[in-house]
Design an enzyme around this catalytic site. Structure first.
Site, PDB file in Angstrom:
ATOM      1  CE  LYS A  32      -1.476   0.815   4.201  1.00  0.00           C
ATOM      2  NZ  LYS A  32      -0.710   2.011   4.625  1.00  0.00           N
ATOM      3  CB  THR A  33       3.574   2.443   2.253  1.00  0.00           C
ATOM      4  OG1 THR A  33       2.756   2.256   3.413  1.00  0.00           O
ATOM      5  CG2 THR A  33       4.402   3.705   2.416  1.00  0.00           C
ATOM      6  CG  ASP A 217      -1.498   5.535   3.979  1.00  0.00           C
ATOM      7  OD1 ASP A 217      -2.110   4.540   3.547  1.00  0.00           O
ATOM      8  OD2 ASP A 217      -0.415   5.449   4.594  1.00  0.00           O
ATOM      9  CD  GLU A 218      -3.207   2.845   7.326  1.00  0.00           C
ATOM     10  OE1 GLU A 218      -4.246   2.184   7.173  1.00  0.00           O
ATOM     11  OE2 GLU A 218      -2.106   2.340   7.580  1.00  0.00           O
ATOM     12  CD  GLN A 248      -4.324  -3.672   7.595  1.00  0.00           C
ATOM     13  OE1 GLN A 248      -3.400  -3.341   8.337  1.00  0.00           O
ATOM     14  NE2 GLN A 248      -4.155  -3.838   6.293  1.00  0.00           N
ATOM     15  NE  ARG A 602       0.168  -5.402  11.202  1.00  0.00           N
ATOM     16  CZ  ARG A 602      -0.027  -4.834  10.014  1.00  0.00           C
ATOM     17  NH1 ARG A 602       0.825  -3.941   9.562  1.00  0.00           N
ATOM     18  NH2 ARG A 602      -1.056  -5.158   9.264  1.00  0.00           N
TER      19      ARG A 602
END
Length: 747
Positions: A32-33, A217-218, A248, A602
């Site tokens: 994603k980033t 983002d997010e 998330q 994670r």
């Protein structure tokens, strides 16, 4: 296309679709980033001016990493786009436009502690008792209604209880006093730009035209106010790209609304949707285990994550006798893994649902001489001496900041009591002047002794001296800060005191002054107000140094966006994780399940989960049931390890009912069964809080006692009402205290 060669086809498509609204559903570990970074670099490569790009992240750490990666990708130093957190970006906009809302450019930014202090002051002025109405609950209510864009009048017209009535009354006064203090809280940094844009269409049009491309983002973690702000800015150009993962979304307790991402197609008809489903982070079995948990949620956007990584090991579920055994088993697990796999300490992270769980884990690591770092412990900028020095600097920059002025009246001690402060505040109200200007009128206030009067006059002269120097810009920010703080006598006071604690505080203040110098060297065009703004917007994870070779301890919420080779999730028990106190509703359980999914994803190579047969919470012992989230993992993906005293299962699977029967627990939904002879809980030190920022008593904690003064905890023993602490007090030496009666204040 050379820029995009390292991306997979789905990522390339998402990067190149620059026109119109775009939603990128990015599964955990799917890059994603990376896509967001490449998309910005691609826009810059296509000739888009950096000043026309707005990129919003949820941490400063993420923004800084993206900036570095963009310049690395383009192999040249580009002008930096408008990039940062929602709060930092819109604080920057407000510095330019705040005068249109009646604020000075030098406004202060209040953190949660400052806001709480103001709420307490208002409650005292309104004769509202803190025993009946908790200030934190009031502040949380104010924050919630602010983010719903409700005014004090709207709250007052929609009350359902005496608490709501008092909250509305306090909110109205809080709203007014922030303005009087030329101050904004964190919520204002989002809600005030909305008011600015809605009241000033020409200003809205100016910023709409400025930001041709908006990237978020997010997006699943945005609240209603952030959602509204984005809609306003994107309305003209409609080139908005949001990146996120509904699986998330874990910040509902802060006001995040998962509907923002679920309804994006409705808000922007005809939008392009891209799904990133290849996971680059985790092994196949970890990914399958996480997927088998999250599929139990009803509110979700369907996606099928897959990976080309190795199959990996199954999830290891470890049964422990109690919290102490859990801490020791985690320590032994890390030791064994390091010995077997030749890993470093920083390959490991221990995740937990509440901060209170860290104590037993820390004890286990200390006994095993394993170095560790806690993310979210006592933050540097929230230490008392640092807050005091920052208050001095704030008063110079923003003399209307009454809360900061009140904080420094007696630091160092000047004999200025509450009664005298109250009289000066009354003078300020009667003459409609700032509190700092009311200090000039101290001679007109009756019954103030000579020493107190002298202390106020000297402080006023000192503040005026540095206000003048600041306004005339006759000194650099770093020179002014150092000279001002030295002249207050704070540094001399701590040095003369000579204790270990006072010297530690002296060093902390020196560190702060060094931070001012570094900021000025890195930002020669910025001043003291900019420095104060920058430190107001720092989050725990922004300060975390992941290069240190230590095991990391953090809450599951703090772990968002991070990854580790080995993840250990502690406290996998119903009532603790998922966390609830009575009968939770479906939305609460789904949010907790998403948090579990975040924790599991994670892990890159190995995932361990621990739970206990017996645990203390709030001073009471109970027999927990293994978390429903563990039960939701496919049995073929789990290896179970029994506790040393257990003769039950080791591997394979058992039903939830069988596990409960084996553990000797009840099958009802109350989760815990208390011992009959268990004494009443001690609420002082059993801290549990969803905000994840509540302090807890542990070995090494700094505390204050009403009689013995300040000291450091050397040891803790016992449980519940029998819990004791050995404290080394600066003036009284070592004392053994029963916590039930000691009323220690954690510093």
């Amino acid at each position: 296309m050379t820029l995009l060669q390292e991306l997979n086809p789905s990522q390339q498509d998402a990067v190149k679709a620059t026109g119109g609204p775009v939603m990128i559903i990015a599964g955990a570990g799917s890059g994603k980033t990376r896509v967001l970074t490449y998309r910005i670099a691609y826009l810059l490569q296509q000739g888009v001016h950096s000043g026309r790009i707005l990129a919003l992240t949820f941490t400063n750490k993420a923004a800084n990493e993206m900036k570095e990666r963009i310049n690395s990708l383009l192999q040249t130093l580009h002008a930096i786009p408008w990039m940062g957190t929602f709060h930092s970006v819109f604080a920057r906009i407000l510095r330019q436009e705040a005068h249109l809302l009646g604020y000075e450019r030098s406004y202060s930014i209040y953190d949660t502690e400052d806001s709480l202090s103001l709420v307490k002051t208002i409650m005292q002025d309104l004769n509202i008792t803190q025993q009946q109405f908790h200030p934190k609950a009031i502040l949380k209510t104010i924050s919630n209604v602010k983010n719903k864009l409700q005014t004090p009048d709207q709250l007052a017209n929609n009350t359902h209880s005496i608490f709501d009535e008092k909250a509305a009354l306090i909110y109205g006064e809080y709203y007014k006093r922030l303005k009087q203090n030329n101050a904004m809280d964190f919520d204002d940094l989002i809600t005030l730009p909305i008011r600015l844009f809605e009241k000033n269409p020409e200003i809205l049009e100016k910023w709409q035209s400025r930001f041709e491309y908006i990237l978020v983002d997010e997006y699943q973690d945005t609240n209603h106010a952030q959602y509204r702000l984005l809609n306003l800015l994107a309305k003209k150009q409609k080139n908005i790209c949001v990146v996120g993962d509904d699986a998330q979304s874990i910040y509902a307790f802060r006001g995040a609304d998962i509907r923002n991402i679920l309804d994006f197609e409705h808000d922007y008809p005809g939008c392009n949707i891209f799904r990133l489903e290849q996971n680059y982070r985790s092994t196949q079995k970890i990914l399958q285990a996480a997927d088998s948990v999250i599929t139990n949620n009803n509110q979700r956007i369907p996606k099928s994550l897959w990976t080309q990584n190795s199959e990996g090991e199954p999830v290891h579920v470890i049964e422990c006798e109690n919290e102490q055994d859990e801490g020791l088993r985690i320590a032994r697990l890390i030791q064994d893994e390091i010995h077997k796999s030749k890993r470093d300490f920083n390959d490991y992270v221990v995740l937990y649902r509440t901060n209170a769980q860290s104590r037993s884990i820390e004890d286990g690591l200390r006994r095993s001489v394993i170095p560790y770092t806690i993310v979210g412990g006592v933050e540097f900028y929230k230490r008392k001496e640092i807050k005091d020095v920052i208050a001095y600097l704030r008063v110079v920059v923003n003399p209307a900041d009454d809360e900061s002025l009140i904080r420094i009246f007696n630091f160092p001690h000047r004999g200025i009591g509450e009664i005298t402060i109250g009289r000066m505040r009354k003078i300020a109200q009667e003459h409609d002047i700032m509190l700092v200007d009311a200090m000039k009128m101290i001679d007109e206030i009756p019954r103030v002794n000579r020493k107190t009067r002298q202390g106020i006059q000297e402080l006023f002269k000192l503040i005026e001296k540095y206000r003048t120097l600041h306004n005339k810009q006759q000194m650099s920010a770093s020179e002014l800060a150092r000279s001002f703080i030295e002249e207050t006598g704070i540094l001399t006071l701590f040095k003369q005191e000579g204790s270990h604690e006072s010297l530690s505080r002296w060093e902390n203040i020196q560190e702060l002054l060094s931070a001012v110098t570094e900021f000025c060297e890195e930002n020669p065009d910025k001043g003291l107000a900019d420095f104060l703004e920058s430190i107001s917007l720092i989050a725990d994870v922004d300060k975390w140094n992941d290069s240190r070779n230590t095991v990391t301890l953090m809450t599951l919420h703090s772990a968002k966006g991070l990854e580790f080779p080995v993840v250990i999730m502690a406290g996998m028990e119903d009532g603790l994780f998922p966390l609830y106190n009575s009968h939770p509703d479906d939305d609460e359980i789904e949010e907790e399940r998403r948090l579990c999914y975040v924790g599991m994803t994670r892990a890159q190579e190995k995932l361990f989960m621990t739970y206990t047969r017996f645990r203390y919470r709030f001073g009471e012992g109970y027999y927990p049931t293994i978390s429903r989230f563990v039960d939701e993992i496919k049995p073929s993906l789990v290896v179970q390890h029994q506790s040393s005293s257990n003769t039950g299962w080791t591997n394979g699977s058992r039903s939830r009912a069988e596990r409960r029967a084996f553990l000797g627990t009840t099958t009802d939904n109350t989760v815990k069964r208390k011992r009959k002879r268990q004494q009443k809980p001690t609420a002082h030190f059993a801290y549990e809080d969803e905000s994840q920022d509540v302090p807890q008593l542990r070995t090494g904690s700094l505390v204050e006692h009403q009689e013995f003064g300040k000291g450091r905890v050397l040891a803790l023993s016992g449980r519940g009402d029998t819990m004791k602490a050995v404290v080394d007090f600066d003036s009284a030496g070592q004392k053994s205290l029963m916590l039930k009666f000691a009323n220690l204040k954690i510093l």
